[in-house]
Design a protein around this motif. Structure first.
Motif, PDB file in Angstrom:
ATOM      1  N   THR A  86       0.835  -1.207   0.000  1.00 21.93           N
ATOM      2  CA  THR A  86       0.000   0.000   0.000  1.00 21.93           C
ATOM      3  C   THR A  86       0.865   1.249   0.000  1.00 21.93           C
ATOM      4  O   THR A  86       0.589   2.214  -0.725  1.00 21.93           O
ATOM      5  CB  THR A  86      -0.946   0.006   1.218  1.00 21.93           C
ATOM      6  OG1 THR A  86      -1.807  -1.128   1.163  1.00 21.93           O
ATOM      7  CG2 THR A  86      -1.798   1.269   1.239  1.00 21.93           C
ATOM      8  N   ALA A  87       1.917   1.230   0.799  1.00 15.58           N
ATOM      9  CA  ALA A  87       2.836   2.374   0.829  1.00 15.58           C
ATOM     10  C   ALA A  87       3.511   2.566  -0.519  1.00 15.58           C
ATOM     11  O   ALA A  87       3.645   3.685  -1.013  1.00 15.58           O
ATOM     12  CB  ALA A  87       3.885   2.180   1.926  1.00 15.58           C
ATOM     13  N   VAL A  88       3.936   1.464  -1.137  1.00 16.41           N
ATOM     14  CA  VAL A  88       4.578   1.534  -2.451  1.00 16.41           C
ATOM     15  C   VAL A  88       3.624   2.156  -3.467  1.00 16.41           C
ATOM     16  O   VAL A  88       4.000   3.042  -4.241  1.00 16.41           O
ATOM     17  CB  VAL A  88       5.023   0.132  -2.920  1.00 16.41           C
ATOM     18  CG1 VAL A  88       5.547   0.184  -4.350  1.00 16.41           C
ATOM     19  CG2 VAL A  88       6.089  -0.426  -1.988  1.00 16.41           C
ATOM     20  N   ILE A 113      12.819   3.009  -2.468  1.00 21.80           N
ATOM     21  CA  ILE A 113      11.966   3.935  -3.210  1.00 21.80           C
ATOM     22  C   ILE A 113      12.462   5.364  -3.101  1.00 21.80           C
ATOM     23  O   ILE A 113      12.415   6.140  -4.055  1.00 21.80           O
ATOM     24  CB  ILE A 113      10.509   3.829  -2.700  1.00 21.80           C
ATOM     25  CG1 ILE A 113       9.906   2.502  -3.159  1.00 21.80           C
ATOM     26  CG2 ILE A 113       9.657   4.984  -3.187  1.00 21.80           C
ATOM     27  CD1 ILE A 113       8.578   2.185  -2.525  1.00 21.80           C
ATOM     28  N   GLU A 114      12.968   5.723  -1.924  1.00 23.94           N
ATOM     29  CA  GLU A 114      13.437   7.097  -1.712  1.00 23.94           C
ATOM     30  C   GLU A 114      14.579   7.460  -2.662  1.00 23.94           C
ATOM     31  O   GLU A 114      14.774   8.630  -2.999  1.00 23.94           O
ATOM     32  CB  GLU A 114      13.888   7.283  -0.269  1.00 23.94           C
ATOM     33  CG  GLU A 114      14.145   8.734   0.110  1.00 23.94           C
ATOM     34  CD  GLU A 114      14.426   8.914   1.587  1.00 23.94           C
ATOM     35  OE1 GLU A 114      14.075   9.970   2.127  1.00 23.94           O
ATOM     36  OE2 GLU A 114      14.987   7.996   2.206  1.00 23.94           O
ATOM     37  N   LYS A 115      15.295   6.457  -3.142  1.00 25.01           N
ATOM     38  CA  LYS A 115      16.432   6.705  -4.032  1.00 25.01           C
ATOM     39  C   LYS A 115      16.016   6.834  -5.496  1.00 25.01           C
ATOM     40  O   LYS A 115      16.831   7.210  -6.336  1.00 25.01           O
ATOM     41  CB  LYS A 115      17.444   5.568  -3.900  1.00 25.01           C
ATOM     42  CG  LYS A 115      18.045   5.445  -2.504  1.00 25.01           C
ATOM     43  CD  LYS A 115      18.947   4.224  -2.405  1.00 25.01           C
ATOM     44  CE  LYS A 115      19.496   4.055  -0.996  1.00 25.01           C
ATOM     45  NZ  LYS A 115      20.322   2.831  -0.873  1.00 25.01           N
ATOM     46  N   LEU A 116      14.758   6.518  -5.805  1.00 28.50           N
ATOM     47  CA  LEU A 116      14.311   6.550  -7.193  1.00 28.50           C
ATOM     48  C   LEU A 116      14.002   7.973  -7.641  1.00 28.50           C
ATOM     49  O   LEU A 116      13.565   8.805  -6.849  1.00 28.50           O
ATOM     50  CB  LEU A 116      13.055   5.688  -7.362  1.00 28.50           C
ATOM     51  CG  LEU A 116      13.174   4.204  -7.014  1.00 28.50           C
ATOM     52  CD1 LEU A 116      11.823   3.525  -7.171  1.00 28.50           C
ATOM     53  CD2 LEU A 116      14.209   3.517  -7.884  1.00 28.50           C
ATOM     54  N   ASN A 154       6.680   4.507 -12.369  1.00 23.01           N
ATOM     55  CA  ASN A 154       6.620   3.290 -13.186  1.00 23.01           C
ATOM     56  C   ASN A 154       7.360   2.142 -12.502  1.00 23.01           C
ATOM     57  O   ASN A 154       8.218   1.500 -13.096  1.00 23.01           O
ATOM     58  CB  ASN A 154       7.224   3.551 -14.567  1.00 23.01           C
ATOM     59  CG  ASN A 154       6.459   4.598 -15.344  1.00 23.01           C
ATOM     60  OD1 ASN A 154       5.397   4.325 -15.889  1.00 23.01           O
ATOM     61  ND2 ASN A 154       6.995   5.803 -15.381  1.00 23.01           N
ATOM     62  N   LEU A 155       7.018   1.888 -11.263  1.00 23.08           N
ATOM     63  CA  LEU A 155       7.717   0.862 -10.496  1.00 23.08           C
ATOM     64  C   LEU A 155       7.689  -0.497 -11.182  1.00 23.08           C
ATOM     65  O   LEU A 155       8.661  -1.235 -11.172  1.00 23.08           O
ATOM     66  CB  LEU A 155       7.100   0.737  -9.102  1.00 23.08           C
ATOM     67  CG  LEU A 155       7.420   1.850  -8.107  1.00 23.08           C
ATOM     68  CD1 LEU A 155       6.680   1.604  -6.816  1.00 23.08           C
ATOM     69  CD2 LEU A 155       8.906   1.941  -7.856  1.00 23.08           C
ATOM     70  N   GLU A 156       6.529  -0.830 -11.797  1.00 19.66           N
ATOM     71  CA  GLU A 156       6.422  -2.142 -12.420  1.00 19.66           C
ATOM     72  C   GLU A 156       7.274  -2.257 -13.685  1.00 19.66           C
ATOM     73  O   GLU A 156       7.473  -3.349 -14.217  1.00 19.66           O
ATOM     74  CB  GLU A 156       4.953  -2.445 -12.767  1.00 19.66           C
ATOM     75  CG  GLU A 156       4.344  -1.571 -13.861  1.00 19.66           C
ATOM     76  CD  GLU A 156       3.858  -0.216 -13.361  1.00 19.66           C
ATOM     77  OE1 GLU A 156       3.203   0.488 -14.141  1.00 19.66           O
ATOM     78  OE2 GLU A 156       4.137   0.117 -12.202  1.00 19.66           O
ATOM     79  N   ILE A 192      12.671  -6.647  -2.974  1.00 22.84           N
ATOM     80  CA  ILE A 192      12.365  -5.485  -2.139  1.00 22.84           C
ATOM     81  C   ILE A 192      11.163  -4.746  -2.704  1.00 22.84           C
ATOM     82  O   ILE A 192      10.199  -4.455  -1.997  1.00 22.84           O
ATOM     83  CB  ILE A 192      13.575  -4.549  -2.039  1.00 22.84           C
ATOM     84  CG1 ILE A 192      14.692  -5.237  -1.269  1.00 22.84           C
ATOM     85  CG2 ILE A 192      13.202  -3.241  -1.362  1.00 22.84           C
ATOM     86  CD1 ILE A 192      15.958  -4.412  -1.178  1.00 22.84           C
ATOM     87  N   LEU A 193      11.188  -4.465  -3.978  1.00 24.21           N
ATOM     88  CA  LEU A 193      10.124  -3.655  -4.559  1.00 24.21           C
ATOM     89  C   LEU A 193       8.864  -4.448  -4.840  1.00 24.21           C
ATOM     90  O   LEU A 193       7.778  -3.912  -4.883  1.00 24.21           O
ATOM     91  CB  LEU A 193      10.606  -3.001  -5.853  1.00 24.21           C
ATOM     92  CG  LEU A 193      11.648  -1.882  -5.657  1.00 24.21           C
ATOM     93  CD1 LEU A 193      12.115  -1.365  -6.994  1.00 24.21           C
ATOM     94  CD2 LEU A 193      11.063  -0.750  -4.826  1.00 24.21           C
TER      95      LEU A 193
END
Length: 356
Positions: A301-303, A332-335, A342-344, A354-355
């Motif tokens: 949910t956070a992601v 995520i903070e580093k992205l 577009n995480l997927e 992790i992701l």
């Protein structure tokens, strides 16, 4: 818009002793979510999207799923959450609560004391080709009932007594209209919000909670109400009208067909698909809004919230999952913004465990 950033700071301060990880837009707390929920300030959350133990499934690998000997004890526990969810949600906030089909009816009745139940969503959990899961293993003729291959999602808004549909906005509009000294007909006349059937028009429908004004209609209402000089302030549209953004290109019915998360090393037993979580968050919140998950699990949910430019507050009681969520948040903070949205689509070199 009322400062979500300020709300976010207040939430972090209220549960500070239990905060495990904090990034620019995410808070992760370790502990009992009911205890921590009681410390979160009133009206500070825009959206609650959460997946509590189902109780009926009795899975020993899900914390709390075998905790209650009787259904009533579970319902009493969930009622405590409902009271706190209603308190921490903004008046125009929304609630998504996942549950088992066998408990959904009783939970709806329970939640209806504090909330208006807007939809009972059926998640069909379709399988991708080549993956049948338990559906392919069950001895169907021995079930003595239809095989349960769906989960339920209760979608609701805070309720307030005073009008036909217990609408917080309806009650607000009635109060400020009366304070301004205008009748319903006068406000209709001055805003031009005539109905197609009766002269009372849209104003009477808004105050009854049947529907809500558009952004332009609300702007006219504010101009008229403030123009009387008897009302000092009208909140921004984003702070008073419940968000619901939907169109025909998306999953707009109350039957959702998002595939289940395929098994992988380190998968949470109740992990929900990222696309489904993003679907709910995008429809029912603005960018910058705060999304709360009281049973964070793997942290999906956070992601989903962070990928859409929202803020997230996650609470998880089991330390191994807290550590896993923490790693996801740090990654995520580093992205950059493009990868975050577009995480997927991240390349295989990304830390998949992790992701995802």
């Amino acid at each position: 818009m009322k400062s979500r950033a300020e709300d976010f700071k207040c939430i972090a301060k209220s549960i500070k002793p239990s905060v495990h990880t904090k990034t620019k837009n995410a808070i992760l707390a370790h502990g009992d979510s009911l205890e921590l929920l009681r410390k979160i300030p009133d009206n500070s959350i825009s959206l609650i999207l959460t997946d509590p133990p189902y109780h009926a499934t009795k899975k020993k690998n899900i914390y709390g799923d075998t905790l209650f000997a009787q259904d009533q004890h579970y319902l009493e526990w969930m009622n405590e959450y409902a009271i706190e969810w209603r308190r921490v949600l903004k008046q125009n906030g929304s609630l998504f609560c996942y549950c088992d089909s066998s408990m959904s009816a009783r939970l709806e009745v329970l939640f209806s004391v504090e909330f208006n139940i807007l939809s009972h969503v059926v998640w069909t959990k379709p399988n991708e080709p080549g993956f049948d899961g338990w559906k392919g293993k069950m001895k169907k003729e021995s079930l003595r009932q239809w095989y349960g291959h769906s989960e339920r999602i209760i979608f609701a808004e805070p309720a307030i007594e005073g009008n036909l549909h217990r609408s917080p906005f309806g009650e607000f509009l009635r109060e400020v209209r009366k304070k301004s000294g205008l009748s319903g007909h006068q406000l209709t006349e001055l805003t031009g919000a005539y109905g197609k059937v009766n002269h009372g028009g849209a104003v009477s429908n808004w105050e009854a909670g049947r529907n809500t004004p558009s952004r332009d209609q609300y702007k006219k209402i504010c101009e008229v109400i403030l123009g009387t000089g008897k009302v000092d302030h009208m909140p921004p549209y984003e702070d008073i009208i419940r968000v619901f953004k939907m169109d025909g290109t998306k999953e707009f019915t109350d039957v959702w067909n998002f595939p289940s998360v395929r098994p992988y090393k380190g998968k949470h037993p109740a992990e929900k698909p990222l696309d489904m979580l993003k679907h709910a968050i995008e429809a029912c919140s603005h960018e910058g809004d705060i999304v709360l998950d009281c049973f964070a699990g793997s942290g999906s949910t956070a992601v989903a919230a962070l990928s859409l430019g929202r803020r997230s507050v996650s609470i998880e009681i089991e330390e191994p999952w807290v550590e896993g969520i923490s790693e996801r948040l740090k990654a995520i903070e580093k992205l950059d913004e493009e990868d975050l949205a577009n995480l997927e689509k991240l390349p295989p070199a990304a830390p998949q465990d992790i992701l995802f």
